[in-house]
Design a protein around this motif. Structure first.
Motif, PDB file in Angstrom:
ATOM      1  N   LEU A   1       0.818  -1.222   0.000  1.00  0.00           N
ATOM      2  CA  LEU A   1       0.000   0.000   0.000  1.00  0.00           C
ATOM      3  C   LEU A   1       0.847   1.265   0.000  1.00  0.00           C
ATOM      4  CD1 LEU A   1      -2.587  -1.225   2.669  1.00  0.00           C
ATOM      5  CD2 LEU A   1      -3.024  -0.900   0.218  1.00  0.00           C
ATOM      6  N   LEU A   2       2.178   1.084  -0.039  1.00  0.00           N
ATOM      7  CA  LEU A   2       3.077   2.235   0.090  1.00  0.00           C
ATOM      8  C   LEU A   2       2.903   3.238  -1.052  1.00  0.00           C
ATOM      9  CD1 LEU A   2       5.324   3.609   1.687  1.00  0.00           C
ATOM     10  CD2 LEU A   2       6.980   2.215   0.445  1.00  0.00           C
ATOM     11  N   ASP A   3       2.752   2.747  -2.281  1.00  0.00           N
ATOM     12  CA  ASP A   3       2.612   3.673  -3.414  1.00  0.00           C
ATOM     13  C   ASP A   3       1.409   4.599  -3.229  1.00  0.00           C
ATOM     14  OD1 ASP A   3       4.834   2.645  -4.559  1.00  0.00           O
ATOM     15  OD2 ASP A   3       3.796   1.487  -6.119  1.00  0.00           O
ATOM     16  N   GLY A   4       0.314   4.031  -2.755  1.00  0.00           N
ATOM     17  CA  GLY A   4      -0.880   4.834  -2.503  1.00  0.00           C
ATOM     18  C   GLY A   4      -0.631   5.882  -1.420  1.00  0.00           C
ATOM     19  N   ALA A   5       0.091   5.465  -0.380  1.00  0.00           N
ATOM     20  CA  ALA A   5       0.409   6.401   0.710  1.00  0.00           C
ATOM     21  C   ALA A   5       1.292   7.541   0.199  1.00  0.00           C
ATOM     22  CB  ALA A   5       1.092   5.654   1.855  1.00  0.00           C
ATOM     23  N   ILE A   6       2.283   7.195  -0.618  1.00  0.00           N
ATOM     24  CA  ILE A   6       3.195   8.223  -1.138  1.00  0.00           C
ATOM     25  C   ILE A   6       2.425   9.211  -2.024  1.00  0.00           C
ATOM     26  CG2 ILE A   6       5.133   8.602  -2.719  1.00  0.00           C
ATOM     27  CD1 ILE A   6       6.408   6.041  -1.578  1.00  0.00           C
ATOM     28  N   ALA A   7       1.530   8.690  -2.865  1.00  0.00           N
ATOM     29  CA  ALA A   7       0.775   9.579  -3.759  1.00  0.00           C
ATOM     30  C   ALA A   7      -0.074  10.559  -2.954  1.00  0.00           C
ATOM     31  CB  ALA A   7      -0.100   8.745  -4.698  1.00  0.00           C
ATOM     32  N   LEU A   8      -0.777  10.060  -1.934  1.00  0.00           N
ATOM     33  CA  LEU A   8      -1.622  10.948  -1.122  1.00  0.00           C
ATOM     34  C   LEU A   8      -0.760  11.921  -0.324  1.00  0.00           C
ATOM     35  CD1 LEU A   8      -4.313  11.872   0.024  1.00  0.00           C
ATOM     36  CD2 LEU A   8      -4.226   9.978   1.661  1.00  0.00           C
ATOM     37  N   ARG A   9       0.328  11.422   0.247  1.00  0.00           N
ATOM     38  CA  ARG A   9       1.215  12.293   1.019  1.00  0.00           C
ATOM     39  C   ARG A   9       1.744  13.446   0.155  1.00  0.00           C
ATOM     40  NH1 ARG A   9       7.313  13.275   1.827  1.00  0.00           N
ATOM     41  NH2 ARG A   9       7.022  14.872   3.396  1.00  0.00           N
ATOM     42  N   ARG A  10       2.152  13.136  -1.057  1.00  0.00           N
ATOM     43  CA  ARG A  10       2.722  14.182  -1.925  1.00  0.00           C
ATOM     44  C   ARG A  10       1.656  15.197  -2.335  1.00  0.00           C
ATOM     45  NH1 ARG A  10       7.397  11.159  -5.587  1.00  0.00           N
ATOM     46  NH2 ARG A  10       8.570  10.461  -3.764  1.00  0.00           N
ATOM     47  N   ASP A  11       0.439  14.709  -2.575  1.00  0.00           N
ATOM     48  CA  ASP A  11      -0.653  15.625  -2.904  1.00  0.00           C
ATOM     49  C   ASP A  11      -0.914  16.574  -1.733  1.00  0.00           C
ATOM     50  OD1 ASP A  11      -3.026  16.539  -4.431  1.00  0.00           O
ATOM     51  OD2 ASP A  11      -4.100  15.631  -2.747  1.00  0.00           O
ATOM     52  N   LEU A  12      -0.977  16.039  -0.508  1.00  0.00           N
ATOM     53  CA  LEU A  12      -1.217  16.883   0.669  1.00  0.00           C
ATOM     54  C   LEU A  12      -0.037  17.812   0.905  1.00  0.00           C
ATOM     55  CD1 LEU A  12      -2.718  14.231   3.139  1.00  0.00           C
ATOM     56  CD2 LEU A  12      -3.960  15.873   1.723  1.00  0.00           C
ATOM     57  N   HIS A  13       1.176  17.279   0.661  1.00  0.00           N
ATOM     58  CA  HIS A  13       2.368  18.096   0.913  1.00  0.00           C
ATOM     59  C   HIS A  13       2.402  19.318  -0.009  1.00  0.00           C
ATOM     60  CE1 HIS A  13       6.324  18.558   2.790  1.00  0.00           C
ATOM     61  NE2 HIS A  13       6.618  19.190   1.673  1.00  0.00           N
ATOM     62  N   ALA A  14       1.975  19.126  -1.246  1.00  0.00           N
ATOM     63  CA  ALA A  14       1.979  20.234  -2.213  1.00  0.00           C
ATOM     64  C   ALA A  14       0.866  21.244  -1.928  1.00  0.00           C
ATOM     65  CB  ALA A  14       1.834  19.688  -3.630  1.00  0.00           C
ATOM     66  N   HIS A  15      -0.170  20.822  -1.177  1.00  0.00           N
ATOM     67  CA  HIS A  15      -1.333  21.682  -0.919  1.00  0.00           C
ATOM     68  C   HIS A  15      -1.638  21.739   0.576  1.00  0.00           C
ATOM     69  CE1 HIS A  15      -1.769  20.045  -5.054  1.00  0.00           C
ATOM     70  NE2 HIS A  15      -2.047  21.302  -5.330  1.00  0.00           N
ATOM     71  N   PRO A  16      -0.710  22.260   1.365  1.00  0.00           N
ATOM     72  CA  PRO A  16      -0.908  22.264   2.826  1.00  0.00           C
ATOM     73  C   PRO A  16      -1.955  23.297   3.248  1.00  0.00           C
ATOM     74  CG  PRO A  16       1.087  23.470   2.250  1.00  0.00           C
ATOM     75  CD  PRO A  16       0.559  22.892   0.969  1.00  0.00           C
ATOM     76  N   GLU A  17      -2.615  23.013   4.375  1.00  0.00           N
ATOM     77  CA  GLU A  17      -3.607  23.945   4.930  1.00  0.00           C
ATOM     78  C   GLU A  17      -3.352  24.126   6.419  1.00  0.00           C
ATOM     79  OE1 GLU A  17      -7.638  23.420   2.461  1.00  0.00           O
ATOM     80  OE2 GLU A  17      -6.993  21.558   3.398  1.00  0.00           O
TER      81      GLU A  17
ATOM     82  N   ASP B   1      -2.893  19.087   9.947  1.00  0.00           N
ATOM     83  CA  ASP B   1      -2.571  20.478   9.587  1.00  0.00           C
ATOM     84  C   ASP B   1      -1.085  20.710   9.357  1.00  0.00           C
ATOM     85  OD1 ASP B   1      -2.450  19.940  12.387  1.00  0.00           O
ATOM     86  OD2 ASP B   1      -2.341  22.080  12.814  1.00  0.00           O
ATOM     87  N   ALA B   2      -0.811  21.822   8.650  1.00  0.00           N
ATOM     88  CA  ALA B   2       0.558  22.239   8.336  1.00  0.00           C
ATOM     89  C   ALA B   2       0.948  23.423   9.227  1.00  0.00           C
ATOM     90  CB  ALA B   2       0.641  22.617   6.863  1.00  0.00           C
ATOM     91  N   LEU B   3       2.097  24.017   8.935  1.00  0.00           N
ATOM     92  CA  LEU B   3       2.632  25.121   9.745  1.00  0.00           C
ATOM     93  C   LEU B   3       2.729  26.402   8.908  1.00  0.00           C
ATOM     94  CD1 LEU B   3       5.342  23.036  11.543  1.00  0.00           C
ATOM     95  CD2 LEU B   3       3.745  24.537  12.748  1.00  0.00           C
ATOM     96  N   PRO B   4       2.590  27.563   9.572  1.00  0.00           N
ATOM     97  CA  PRO B   4       2.668  28.841   8.832  1.00  0.00           C
ATOM     98  C   PRO B   4       4.117  29.258   8.569  1.00  0.00           C
ATOM     99  CG  PRO B   4       2.171  29.252  11.135  1.00  0.00           C
ATOM    100  CD  PRO B   4       2.229  27.753  10.973  1.00  0.00           C
ATOM    101  N   MET B   5       4.722  28.709   7.554  1.00  0.00           N
ATOM    102  CA  MET B   5       6.129  28.987   7.232  1.00  0.00           C
ATOM    103  C   MET B   5       6.385  28.629   5.773  1.00  0.00           C
ATOM    104  SD  MET B   5       7.594  25.701   9.358  1.00  0.00           S
ATOM    105  CE  MET B   5       9.268  25.720   8.732  1.00  0.00           C
ATOM    106  N   ASP B   6       7.415  29.257   5.206  1.00  0.00           N
ATOM    107  CA  ASP B   6       7.782  28.918   3.827  1.00  0.00           C
ATOM    108  C   ASP B   6       8.603  27.628   3.798  1.00  0.00           C
ATOM    109  OD1 ASP B   6       6.589  30.987   2.330  1.00  0.00           O
ATOM    110  OD2 ASP B   6       8.156  32.380   2.976  1.00  0.00           O
ATOM    111  N   GLU B   7       8.441  26.852   2.725  1.00  0.00           N
ATOM    112  CA  GLU B   7       9.222  25.626   2.553  1.00  0.00           C
ATOM    113  C   GLU B   7      10.460  25.921   1.715  1.00  0.00           C
ATOM    114  OE1 GLU B   7       7.050  22.185   1.333  1.00  0.00           O
ATOM    115  OE2 GLU B   7       8.849  20.999   0.941  1.00  0.00           O
TER     116      GLU B   7
END
Ligand code: NI
Length: 408
Positions: free
Chosen positions: A14-30, A82-88
């Motif tokens: 299931l790792l590929d699915g986890a990586i895909a979702l993680r990367r999507d969330l990482h690119a669009h943090p809230e 949730d994410a943090l208020p900072m630049d990556e």
């Protein structure tokens, strides 16, 4: 333990699915309590599983319930969102696309792992008794999202919770390893503001004024003496004055000076002691000079306390799943804070850390949680998926064993 057989292989699939979702969330943090995109992504990822899904009212949480229909324990598994208020400032090709917002605490991986653990548990539903509650929680970074989910009834959503479990990612531990401890694992975090109130005047004639600045300086030093002289070194606390504000120019004595800082403690008793002692010291020092203080305390998260038995049991599951060298006891708590503490105040459970140190770095040199350059080793998510699912399966198997008639 039989319940864990083949689990790590299933999680790895299931790792590929986890990586895909993680990367999507990482690119669009809230940020904060309202994470509509993240919420939609979680609901979509769970859609095919037939879980009972409900959404929060005062925050964009997701509660998903897997009810096997058979009597057994109720296990709560939690991921914060949730994410943090900072630049990556990483070079990742899926780095944050939102200015001033970064998943720098790994909560994107928590969501991705728990979603896949739900897939894994649904696939093994025939081996599971009881109920699993999946708690996807916004607002961990200072917004107390867990407390709001408690107010909205997460602990009553599926009957009494027998066990609560959470994973937190960190690049400061070797990739794939699990670390936890019984008792306190993370500190309380409270904020204070001390306003020293004197009397303004001309900087050339301080005897005609009441200068708050040297008084404030004495309070900063006295607060450090207070900690070392009145707090048990084996039940430690940290008081940090992180911001000092006073004055406007070189020839004016200001009326007030402000001290702003944080208090960390690893027991409720010491936490209360520091609150009382800091107020007494600040007030006393100010009075000694004829000034007054306004002391304001904003209570943050309580101490995160793992149930000792549950923590040991989780380490044993991690050892069975991952091997003895991948499961270890932390010698001391960390001084960061967590709002999973509110859940652990109500039900027995444990928080564990999952090592996600990038393989090209050493844990001590990897940019830590909350760094603008933090990187995580995504392959370690397989271990996290297996452990989330393993805790639910093992608790179910244990309950089943307990109901068997003992041999006469
Ligand atoms: Ni975090």
């Amino acid at each position: 333990m039989d319940a864990l057989t083949g689990l790590l292989d299933d999680a790895a699939a299931l790792l590929d699915g986890a990586i895909a979702l993680r990367r999507d969330l990482h690119a669009h943090p809230e940020l904060g309590l309202e994470l509509p995109r993240t919420q939609r992504a979680i609901v979509a990822a769970l859609e095919t599983l037939g879980l009972q899904i409900s959404l929060g009212s005062a925050l964009s949480s997701v509660t998903a319930i897997l009810d096997t229909g058979r009597p057994g324990p109720t296990v709560l598994l939690r991921a914060d969102m949730d994410a943090l208020p900072m630049d990556e400032d990483t070079e990742l090709d899926f780095k944050s696309t939102i200015a001033g917002t970064m998943h720098a605490c790994g909560h994107d991986t928590h969501v991705a792992m728990l979603v896949q653990a739900a897939h894994l548990l649904v696939a093994r539903k025939h081996e599971l008794d009881g109920i699993v509650v999946f708690m996807f929680q916004p607002g961990e970074e200072g917004h107390g999202g867990a407390a709001i989910m408690l107010e909205e009834g997460i602990l009553e959503a599926a009957g009494a919770i027998d066990l609560a479990f959470a994973i937190h990612a960190t690049p400061s531990i070797p990739s794939g390893a699990i670390a936890t401890r019984g008792g306190t694992i993370m500190a309380s975090s409270d904020e204070f503001v001390i306003d020293v109130i004197g009397r303004g005047g001309h900087a050339s004639t301080p005897f005609q004024a009441l200068d708050p600045i040297p008084i404030a300086c004495e309070i900063v030093l006295a607060s450090q003496s207070m900690v070392t002289r009145s707090i048990n070194a084996f039940d430690p606390a940290v008081v940090t004055v992180a911001e000092v504000k006073a004055g406007t120019t070189s020839n004016v004595i200001p009326e007030t000076a402000r001290l702003h800082g944080t208090i960390r403690a690893v027991s409720a008793r010491t936490r209360g002691q520091v609150h009382a002692n800091l107020e007494r010291v600040a007030t006393g020092v100010a009075h000694a000079h004829g000034a007054t203080v306004e002391f304001n305390l904003r209570l943050g998260y309580p101490v995160t306390v793992n149930d000792a038995t549950v923590a040991t049991w989780c380490r044993a599951i991690a050892r069975d799943l991952l091997g003895a060298r991948m499961s270890f006891e932390m010698p001391a708590p960390v001084m960061g804070a967590e709002d999973f503490s509110y859940v652990l105040e109500k039900v027995p459970g444990a928080l564990v850390f999952l090592g996600m140190c990038p393989t090209h770095l050493q844990p001590h040199e990897a940019p830590p949680n909350h760094s603008n350059r933090m990187l995580l080793e995504e392959s370690a998510m397989a271990n996290g998926i297996a452990l989330y699912a393993g805790v639910a399966l093992a608790k179910s198997a244990e309950a089943k064993m307990a109901t068997l008639e003992p041999l006469e």
